[in-house]
Motif scaffolding. Structure first.
Motif, PDB file in Angstrom:
ATOM      1  N   SER A 154       0.822  -1.221   0.000  1.00 14.24           N
ATOM      2  CA  SER A 154       0.000   0.000   0.000  1.00 14.24           C
ATOM      3  C   SER A 154       0.854   1.267   0.000  1.00 14.24           C
ATOM      4  O   SER A 154       0.385   2.320  -0.426  1.00 14.24           O
ATOM      5  N   GLU A 155       2.106   1.154   0.468  1.00 14.39           N
ATOM      6  CA  GLU A 155       2.997   2.328   0.444  1.00 14.39           C
ATOM      7  C   GLU A 155       3.396   2.693  -0.983  1.00 14.39           C
ATOM      8  O   GLU A 155       3.811   3.830  -1.234  1.00 14.39           O
ATOM      9  N   GLN A 156       3.285   1.747  -1.927  1.00 14.40           N
ATOM     10  CA  GLN A 156       3.656   2.002  -3.316  1.00 14.40           C
ATOM     11  C   GLN A 156       2.437   2.258  -4.200  1.00 14.40           C
ATOM     12  O   GLN A 156       2.544   2.237  -5.419  1.00 14.40           O
ATOM     13  N   ALA A 157       1.280   2.509  -3.607  1.00 19.41           N
ATOM     14  CA  ALA A 157       0.039   2.690  -4.363  1.00 19.41           C
ATOM     15  C   ALA A 157       0.110   3.851  -5.345  1.00 19.41           C
ATOM     16  O   ALA A 157      -0.595   3.854  -6.358  1.00 19.41           O
ATOM     17  N   SER A 158       0.976   4.816  -5.098  1.00 26.04           N
ATOM     18  CA  SER A 158       1.078   5.959  -6.016  1.00 26.04           C
ATOM     19  C   SER A 158       1.660   5.559  -7.364  1.00 26.04           C
ATOM     20  O   SER A 158       1.532   6.304  -8.346  1.00 26.04           O
ATOM     21  N   ALA A 159       2.282   4.368  -7.461  1.00 21.62           N
ATOM     22  CA  ALA A 159       2.876   3.929  -8.729  1.00 21.62           C
ATOM     23  C   ALA A 159       1.847   3.326  -9.673  1.00 21.62           C
ATOM     24  O   ALA A 159       2.154   3.134 -10.857  1.00 21.62           O
ATOM     25  N   VAL A 160       0.639   3.037  -9.201  1.00 19.20           N
ATOM     26  CA  VAL A 160      -0.392   2.486 -10.083  1.00 19.20           C
ATOM     27  C   VAL A 160      -0.745   3.533 -11.132  1.00 19.20           C
ATOM     28  O   VAL A 160      -0.996   4.697 -10.824  1.00 19.20           O
ATOM     29  N   GLY A 161      -0.763   3.104 -12.408  1.00 11.73           N
ATOM     30  CA  GLY A 161      -1.038   4.003 -13.518  1.00 11.73           C
ATOM     31  C   GLY A 161       0.235   4.577 -14.121  1.00 11.73           C
ATOM     32  O   GLY A 161       0.177   5.214 -15.172  1.00 11.73           O
ATOM     33  N   GLN A 162       1.384   4.365 -13.490  1.00 13.51           N
ATOM     34  CA  GLN A 162       2.674   4.841 -14.000  1.00 13.51           C
ATOM     35  C   GLN A 162       3.287   3.769 -14.908  1.00 13.51           C
ATOM     36  O   GLN A 162       2.971   2.593 -14.789  1.00 13.51           O
ATOM     37  N   PRO A 163       4.215   4.150 -15.784  1.00 11.62           N
ATOM     38  CA  PRO A 163       4.893   3.139 -16.597  1.00 11.62           C
ATOM     39  C   PRO A 163       5.838   2.307 -15.731  1.00 11.62           C
ATOM     40  O   PRO A 163       6.247   2.719 -14.652  1.00 11.62           O
ATOM     41  N   ALA A 164       6.198   1.117 -16.219  1.00 11.38           N
ATOM     42  CA  ALA A 164       7.065   0.210 -15.467  1.00 11.38           C
ATOM     43  C   ALA A 164       8.454   0.786 -15.258  1.00 11.38           C
ATOM     44  O   ALA A 164       9.166   0.354 -14.347  1.00 11.38           O
ATOM     45  N   SER A 165       8.840   1.764 -16.008  1.00 14.90           N
ATOM     46  CA  SER A 165      10.176   2.365 -15.861  1.00 14.90           C
ATOM     47  C   SER A 165      10.338   3.098 -14.526  1.00 14.90           C
ATOM     48  O   SER A 165      11.453   3.412 -14.129  1.00 14.90           O
ATOM     49  N   VAL A 166       9.255   3.379 -13.814  1.00 12.15           N
ATOM     50  CA  VAL A 166       9.341   4.060 -12.514  1.00 12.15           C
ATOM     51  C   VAL A 166       9.726   3.118 -11.386  1.00 12.15           C
ATOM     52  O   VAL A 166      10.135   3.585 -10.325  1.00 12.15           O
ATOM     53  N   VAL A 192       8.264  -8.162 -11.097  1.00 12.20           N
ATOM     54  CA  VAL A 192       7.468  -7.496 -12.118  1.00 12.20           C
ATOM     55  C   VAL A 192       6.861  -8.579 -12.996  1.00 12.20           C
ATOM     56  O   VAL A 192       7.580  -9.391 -13.583  1.00 12.20           O
ATOM     57  N   VAL A 193       5.533  -8.599 -13.073  1.00 16.95           N
ATOM     58  CA  VAL A 193       4.818  -9.584 -13.887  1.00 16.95           C
ATOM     59  C   VAL A 193       4.240  -8.852 -15.079  1.00 16.95           C
ATOM     60  O   VAL A 193       3.364  -7.996 -14.937  1.00 16.95           O
ATOM     61  N   GLU A 194       4.765  -9.199 -16.255  1.00 17.24           N
ATOM     62  CA  GLU A 194       4.299  -8.547 -17.478  1.00 17.24           C
ATOM     63  C   GLU A 194       2.932  -9.092 -17.894  1.00 17.24           C
ATOM     64  O   GLU A 194       2.507 -10.149 -17.431  1.00 17.24           O
ATOM     65  N   PHE A 195       2.269  -8.384 -18.775  1.00 17.06           N
ATOM     66  CA  PHE A 195       0.957  -8.777 -19.278  1.00 17.06           C
ATOM     67  C   PHE A 195       1.064 -10.139 -19.954  1.00 17.06           C
ATOM     68  O   PHE A 195       1.903 -10.337 -20.824  1.00 17.06           O
ATOM     69  N   ARG A 196       0.252 -11.063 -19.521  1.00 16.24           N
ATOM     70  CA  ARG A 196       0.233 -12.437 -20.018  1.00 16.24           C
ATOM     71  C   ARG A 196       1.594 -13.126 -19.872  1.00 16.24           C
ATOM     72  O   ARG A 196       1.919 -14.042 -20.606  1.00 16.24           O
ATOM     73  N   GLY A 197       2.380 -12.676 -18.912  1.00 14.89           N
ATOM     74  CA  GLY A 197       3.671 -13.294 -18.666  1.00 14.89           C
ATOM     75  C   GLY A 197       3.544 -14.492 -17.750  1.00 14.89           C
ATOM     76  O   GLY A 197       2.523 -14.703 -17.106  1.00 14.89           O
ATOM     77  N   PHE A 203       4.533  -6.204  -8.854  1.00 19.18           N
ATOM     78  CA  PHE A 203       3.982  -5.174  -9.740  1.00 19.18           C
ATOM     79  C   PHE A 203       3.422  -5.881 -10.965  1.00 19.18           C
ATOM     80  O   PHE A 203       4.136  -6.600 -11.652  1.00 19.18           O
ATOM     81  N   ARG A 204       2.149  -5.687 -11.247  1.00 17.88           N
ATOM     82  CA  ARG A 204       1.506  -6.313 -12.400  1.00 17.88           C
ATOM     83  C   ARG A 204       1.270  -5.252 -13.467  1.00 17.88           C
ATOM     84  O   ARG A 204       0.727  -4.182 -13.181  1.00 17.88           O
ATOM     85  N   LEU A 205       1.687  -5.606 -14.695  1.00 15.32           N
ATOM     86  CA  LEU A 205       1.621  -4.656 -15.809  1.00 15.32           C
ATOM     87  C   LEU A 205       0.530  -5.046 -16.791  1.00 15.32           C
ATOM     88  O   LEU A 205       0.152  -6.217 -16.894  1.00 15.32           O
ATOM     89  N   ASP A 206       0.044  -4.071 -17.556  1.00 17.81           N
ATOM     90  CA  ASP A 206      -0.905  -4.371 -18.632  1.00 17.81           C
ATOM     91  C   ASP A 206      -0.145  -4.479 -19.952  1.00 17.81           C
ATOM     92  O   ASP A 206       1.084  -4.484 -19.972  1.00 17.81           O
ATOM     93  N   ALA A 207      -0.868  -4.563 -21.074  1.00 21.71           N
ATOM     94  CA  ALA A 207      -0.242  -4.771 -22.380  1.00 21.71           C
ATOM     95  C   ALA A 207       0.637  -3.593 -22.798  1.00 21.71           C
ATOM     96  O   ALA A 207       1.577  -3.762 -23.571  1.00 21.71           O
ATOM     97  N   THR A 208       0.375  -2.395 -22.279  1.00 18.18           N
ATOM     98  CA  THR A 208       1.173  -1.212 -22.645  1.00 18.18           C
ATOM     99  C   THR A 208       2.354  -0.996 -21.711  1.00 18.18           C
ATOM    100  O   THR A 208       3.119  -0.060 -21.905  1.00 18.18           O
ATOM    101  N   GLY A 209       2.507  -1.833 -20.676  1.00 21.70           N
ATOM    102  CA  GLY A 209       3.620  -1.685 -19.749  1.00 21.70           C
ATOM    103  C   GLY A 209       3.308  -0.757 -18.587  1.00 21.70           C
ATOM    104  O   GLY A 209       4.206  -0.304 -17.885  1.00 21.70           O
ATOM    105  N   THR A 210       2.037  -0.503 -18.333  1.00 22.10           N
ATOM    106  CA  THR A 210       1.621   0.373 -17.243  1.00 22.10           C
ATOM    107  C   THR A 210       1.315  -0.489 -16.022  1.00 22.10           C
ATOM    108  O   THR A 210       0.724  -1.567 -16.137  1.00 22.10           O
TER     109      THR A 210
END
Length: 141
Positions: free
Chosen positions: A85-97, A109-114, A127-134
């Motif tokens: 919950s301390e990292q909740a501000s990273a939701v919606g950011q790109p994986a590069s953060v 880091v779990v990529e989309f459909r990885g 950290f779970r990412l979508d198809a765009t890497g967010t």
């Protein structure tokens, strides 16, 4: 009904299921025309105990192991033990953060459909990412 014979005569006998095909039926209790089969001991049979009244099912039930409470070998999932919950501000950011967040504990880091390994570490941030890497979700595991 069988066909009637000439006038005044009994009907002709008809072969039925209750009369034998050849000759008269043997008298009740008469010995058969063949001899009794010889009694042969089965060399593979195991002798039963003389007073054994248990069935194989009762024997198997008596030998069953004691019941186990819970499932051994699994780690109980703790709510937010990794402080995701301390990292909740990273939701919606790109994986590069993710490297810039200053994480001091392990993370994955779990990529989309990885493919995600099924080992569970309650102290690891995932950290779970979508198809765009967010980043779409952050949880423990």
């Amino acid at each position: 009904m069988p066909p009637a014979g000439p006038a005044g005569m009994a009907p002709a006998p008809v072969q039925g299921y209750d009369t034998p095909a050849y000759g008269a039926a043997p008298a009740y209790g008469a010995a058969p025309a063949y001899g009794a089969a010889p009694i042969v001991a089965d060399p593979y049979a195991t002798p039963a105990a003389p007073f054994d009244t248990t069935t194989p099912f009762e024997t198997a039930a008596a030998a069953a192991p004691a019941p186990v409470r819970g499932i051994s070998g699994l780690t109980e999932r703790q709510p937010d033990l990794c402080k995701a919950s301390e990292q909740a501000s990273a939701v919606g950011q790109p994986a590069s953060v993710i490297p810039t967040l200053g994480l001091t504990r392990s993370f994955r880091v779990v990529e989309f459909r990885g493919i995600e390994p099924q080992d569970y570490d309650p102290n690891r941030i995932v950290f779970r990412l979508d198809a765009t890497g967010t980043i779409t979700q952050i949880d423990c595991g």
